[in-house]
Design a protein around this motif. Structure first.
Motif, PDB file in Angstrom:
ATOM      1  N   HIS A   1      75.296 -55.983  58.958  1.00  0.00           N
ATOM      2  CA  HIS A   1      74.254 -55.048  59.792  1.00  0.00           C
ATOM      3  C   HIS A   1      72.888 -54.813  59.701  1.00  0.00           C
ATOM      4  O   HIS A   1      72.039 -54.183  59.875  1.00  0.00           O
ATOM      5  CB  HIS A   1      74.882 -53.356  59.523  1.00  0.00           C
ATOM      6  CG  HIS A   1      74.263 -53.434  58.083  1.00  0.00           C
ATOM      7  ND1 HIS A   1      75.294 -53.468  56.327  1.00  0.00           N
ATOM      8  CD2 HIS A   1      73.695 -52.194  57.385  1.00  0.00           C
ATOM      9  CE1 HIS A   1      74.268 -53.075  55.532  1.00  0.00           C
ATOM     10  NE2 HIS A   1      73.553 -52.005  56.055  1.00  0.00           N
TER      11      HIS A   1
ATOM     12  N   PHE B   1      76.585 -52.251  69.825  1.00  0.00           N
ATOM     13  CA  PHE B   1      77.398 -50.771  69.209  1.00  0.00           C
ATOM     14  C   PHE B   1      78.822 -51.135  70.032  1.00  0.00           C
ATOM     15  O   PHE B   1      79.639 -50.719  68.925  1.00  0.00           O
ATOM     16  CB  PHE B   1      76.269 -50.099  69.386  1.00  0.00           C
ATOM     17  CG  PHE B   1      77.694 -48.335  68.555  1.00  0.00           C
ATOM     18  CD1 PHE B   1      77.588 -48.024  68.036  1.00  0.00           C
ATOM     19  CD2 PHE B   1      77.239 -47.400  70.147  1.00  0.00           C
ATOM     20  CE1 PHE B   1      78.079 -46.923  67.801  1.00  0.00           C
ATOM     21  CE2 PHE B   1      78.122 -46.715  70.548  1.00  0.00           C
ATOM     22  CZ  PHE B   1      78.448 -46.293  69.099  1.00  0.00           C
TER      23      PHE B   1
ATOM     24  N   SER C   1      82.381 -42.665  67.222  1.00  0.00           N
ATOM     25  CA  SER C   1      82.789 -43.724  66.323  1.00  0.00           C
ATOM     26  C   SER C   1      84.009 -43.032  65.426  1.00  0.00           C
ATOM     27  O   SER C   1      85.147 -43.942  65.740  1.00  0.00           O
ATOM     28  CB  SER C   1      81.759 -44.902  66.386  1.00  0.00           C
ATOM     29  OG  SER C   1      80.551 -45.703  66.601  1.00  0.00           O
ATOM     30  N   TYR C   2      83.645 -43.085  64.498  1.00  0.00           N
ATOM     31  CA  TYR C   2      84.620 -42.339  63.293  1.00  0.00           C
ATOM     32  C   TYR C   2      85.916 -41.459  64.336  1.00  0.00           C
ATOM     33  O   TYR C   2      86.647 -41.742  63.769  1.00  0.00           O
ATOM     34  CB  TYR C   2      83.800 -41.394  62.281  1.00  0.00           C
ATOM     35  CG  TYR C   2      85.064 -41.468  61.561  1.00  0.00           C
ATOM     36  CD1 TYR C   2      85.543 -41.940  60.492  1.00  0.00           C
ATOM     37  CD2 TYR C   2      85.166 -39.708  61.448  1.00  0.00           C
ATOM     38  CE1 TYR C   2      86.224 -41.422  59.531  1.00  0.00           C
ATOM     39  CE2 TYR C   2      85.952 -39.091  60.133  1.00  0.00           C
ATOM     40  CZ  TYR C   2      86.000 -40.086  59.327  1.00  0.00           C
ATOM     41  OH  TYR C   2      87.325 -39.158  58.040  1.00  0.00           O
TER      42      TYR C   2
ATOM     43  N   VAL D   1      83.402 -47.507  59.847  1.00  0.00           N
ATOM     44  CA  VAL D   1      81.880 -46.788  60.434  1.00  0.00           C
ATOM     45  C   VAL D   1      80.880 -46.822  59.561  1.00  0.00           C
ATOM     46  O   VAL D   1      81.322 -46.630  57.848  1.00  0.00           O
ATOM     47  CB  VAL D   1      82.442 -46.024  60.794  1.00  0.00           C
ATOM     48  CG1 VAL D   1      80.862 -44.847  61.949  1.00  0.00           C
ATOM     49  CG2 VAL D   1      83.838 -46.124  62.288  1.00  0.00           C
TER      50      VAL D   1
ATOM     51  N   ASP E   1      70.341 -47.814  62.153  1.00  0.00           N
ATOM     52  CA  ASP E   1      70.786 -46.967  63.178  1.00  0.00           C
ATOM     53  C   ASP E   1      69.866 -46.242  64.241  1.00  0.00           C
ATOM     54  O   ASP E   1      70.398 -45.599  65.210  1.00  0.00           O
ATOM     55  CB  ASP E   1      72.133 -45.933  62.702  1.00  0.00           C
ATOM     56  CG  ASP E   1      73.144 -46.555  61.818  1.00  0.00           C
ATOM     57  OD1 ASP E   1      73.425 -47.737  62.205  1.00  0.00           O
ATOM     58  OD2 ASP E   1      73.721 -45.545  61.381  1.00  0.00           O
TER      59      ASP E   1
ATOM     60  N   ARG F   1      77.367 -42.313  65.516  1.00  0.00           N
ATOM     61  CA  ARG F   1      78.420 -43.284  64.516  1.00  0.00           C
ATOM     62  C   ARG F   1      79.460 -41.974  64.122  1.00  0.00           C
ATOM     63  O   ARG F   1      80.605 -42.291  63.975  1.00  0.00           O
ATOM     64  CB  ARG F   1      77.627 -43.432  62.957  1.00  0.00           C
ATOM     65  CG  ARG F   1      76.664 -44.183  63.233  1.00  0.00           C
ATOM     66  CD  ARG F   1      77.448 -45.477  63.522  1.00  0.00           C
ATOM     67  NE  ARG F   1      76.012 -46.828  63.175  1.00  0.00           N
ATOM     68  CZ  ARG F   1      76.527 -48.100  64.133  1.00  0.00           C
ATOM     69  NH1 ARG F   1      77.104 -48.056  64.420  1.00  0.00           N
ATOM     70  NH2 ARG F   1      75.241 -48.586  63.364  1.00  0.00           N
TER      71      ARG F   1
ATOM     72  N   PHE G   1      76.937 -45.723  58.096  1.00  0.00           N
ATOM     73  CA  PHE G   1      75.466 -45.443  58.352  1.00  0.00           C
ATOM     74  C   PHE G   1      74.319 -45.637  57.835  1.00  0.00           C
ATOM     75  O   PHE G   1      74.852 -45.916  56.688  1.00  0.00           O
ATOM     76  CB  PHE G   1      76.002 -43.990  57.800  1.00  0.00           C
ATOM     77  CG  PHE G   1      76.539 -43.526  59.323  1.00  0.00           C
ATOM     78  CD1 PHE G   1      76.456 -42.180  60.103  1.00  0.00           C
ATOM     79  CD2 PHE G   1      78.082 -42.957  58.912  1.00  0.00           C
ATOM     80  CE1 PHE G   1      77.724 -41.707  60.917  1.00  0.00           C
ATOM     81  CE2 PHE G   1      79.090 -41.960  59.565  1.00  0.00           C
ATOM     82  CZ  PHE G   1      78.192 -42.076  60.423  1.00  0.00           C
TER      83      PHE G   1
END
Length: 388
Positions: free
Chosen positions: A52, A135, A318-319, A115, A121, A315, A117
């Motif tokens: 990332h 993403f 997504s989780y 996932v 981001d 995020r 953070f």
């Protein structure tokens, strides 16, 4: 799902380190530059085979070493598997599961889901369209690992086709090889449409599934917001009928892509680059939409706080989507609390506290919210030491 043990060899700043982990919250605390982010980056790398923080793998290998190794014992449904990847910059990476080699390293992707953070981001909101495409694709691969192959095939086809467009464009301007170059280009048009149609279909379906979770998450983290305030819409590189956008049929999208490629042939030859396909699509993020609040793009119009709330919502969504698939991904909060105001910090902590495993990094203990009290490691001087 959780990581029970993490071992690194020549990864980033670590010549070697072994860390025993548990379910629940684990915080790595240390001054900046001491290597706490390197630990959680390694876990995330096992999930996606990408960092990332950097685009390539070279920076992941400790200075002076030729390769890095990341190994983790991962517990899922009561069973433990040992996942390992050798990071070989300039060469093919190699992966193993329970010491058995995998034919391709990318087959490791999705065996552990994360996932993450991080302060980066904000690029999801303020960055280029490529950040938002990445993403989507990363989330696609976590949900359906076979898409990693589709994505790799599309990138390969795109590179080859762009090279041919340059050759064919030169041929068009007077070279004797014009006919051969154009005939070869038509073959790669078919490849682009086939792989691009499948990738486009997958992205459209993903955005349709993700959108309700984004609205719900934004309502939770943004003061006074409703779930209708935040919206995500997929915008292809060319106009598609509404019914095709809704159905996301790969074969229909293949035909539509091929027709558009043929229509834009002259423009592509003039510019020597592919102008149609998923590599030029955009995920549009907007806020507002009420009677007295026109819907506006987040990029360029949202405040800093609204931008952070939208990034967090992406995020969190997504989780929630991965969790709805029946799996509890590992949550990684990399130095994110220092970037948030007190209200958003507490809201985010409360939302993720019940995850099966949460890995947190922070420069000082006070940056870790009380609700995320759990195991704690002190990171500094190349050592990772568990506190009593």
């Amino acid at each position: 799902m959780y990581v029970a043990h993490l071992t690194l060899h020549d990864f980033r700043s670590y010549a070697g380190v072994d860390v025993a982990l548990e379910p629940g919250v684990t915080a790595f605390v240390g001054r900046n530059g001491q290597g706490k982010t390197n630990l959680v980056e390694a876990v995330d790398y096992l999930s996606r085979l990408a960092s990332h923080r950097v685009a390539g793998d070279a920076a992941l290998v400790r200075a002076g070493a030729e390769q890095a190794v990341v190994r983790a014992a991962v517990v899922r449904d009561g069973r433990t598997a040992v996942l390992e990847v050798e990071v070989n910059p300039g060469r093919s990476n190699r992966a193993r599961v329970n010491k058995s080699p995998l034919p391709r390293a990318r087959e490791l992707v999705g065996l552990v889901r994360t996932v993450l953070f991080s302060p980066e981001d904000l690029a999801l909101v303020k960055g280029d369209p490529s950040d938002r495409r990445r993403f989507l694709d990363d989330l696609l691969v976590l949900r359906a690992p076979r898409i990693a192959g589709v994505r790799a095939d599309y990138d390969r086809v795109l590179r080859q086709r762009n090279s041919l467009l340059k050759t064919a464009g030169a041929a068009r301007r007077g070279s004797s090889s014009r006919e051969g170059a154009l005939a070869t280009l038509e073959v790669w048009d078919d490849h682009l449409a086939r792989t691009g149609g499948e990738l486009l279909a997958q992205r459209l379906a993903l955005v349709d599934a993700l959108a309700p979770y984004v609205g719900k998450a934004y309502e939770t983290v943004a003061r006074g917001a409703t779930r209708e305030d935040a919206e995500i819409v997929y915008r292809p590189s060319f106009d598609l009928p509404g019914e095709l956008m809704a159905e996301a049929d790969a074969e229909e999208l293949r035909r539509a892509l091929l027709a558009e490629v043929e229509r834009r042939r002259g423009d592509e030859l003039d510019r020597g680059v592919s102008l149609v396909g998923p590599h030029r699509d955009e995920l549009v993020l907007t806020l507002g939409g009420g009677p007295d609040s026109p819907r506006l793009p987040v990029k360029g119009y949202a405040s800093h706080g609204e931008s952070w709330s939208f990034a967090l919502a992406l995020r969190l969504a997504s989780y929630d989507l991965l969790r709805a698939d029946g799996d509890d991904p590992i949550l990684i909060l990399d130095d994110v609390f220092a970037e948030l105001d007190g209200e958003r910090r507490d809201q985010l902590a409360a939302l993720v506290a019940d995850a099966e495993q949460v890995l947190v990094t922070a420069a000082v203990p006070e940056d870790v919210p009380a609700v995320l009290a759990g195991s704690r490691f002190r990171v500094g001087g190349g050592e990772v030491v568990r506190e009593p």
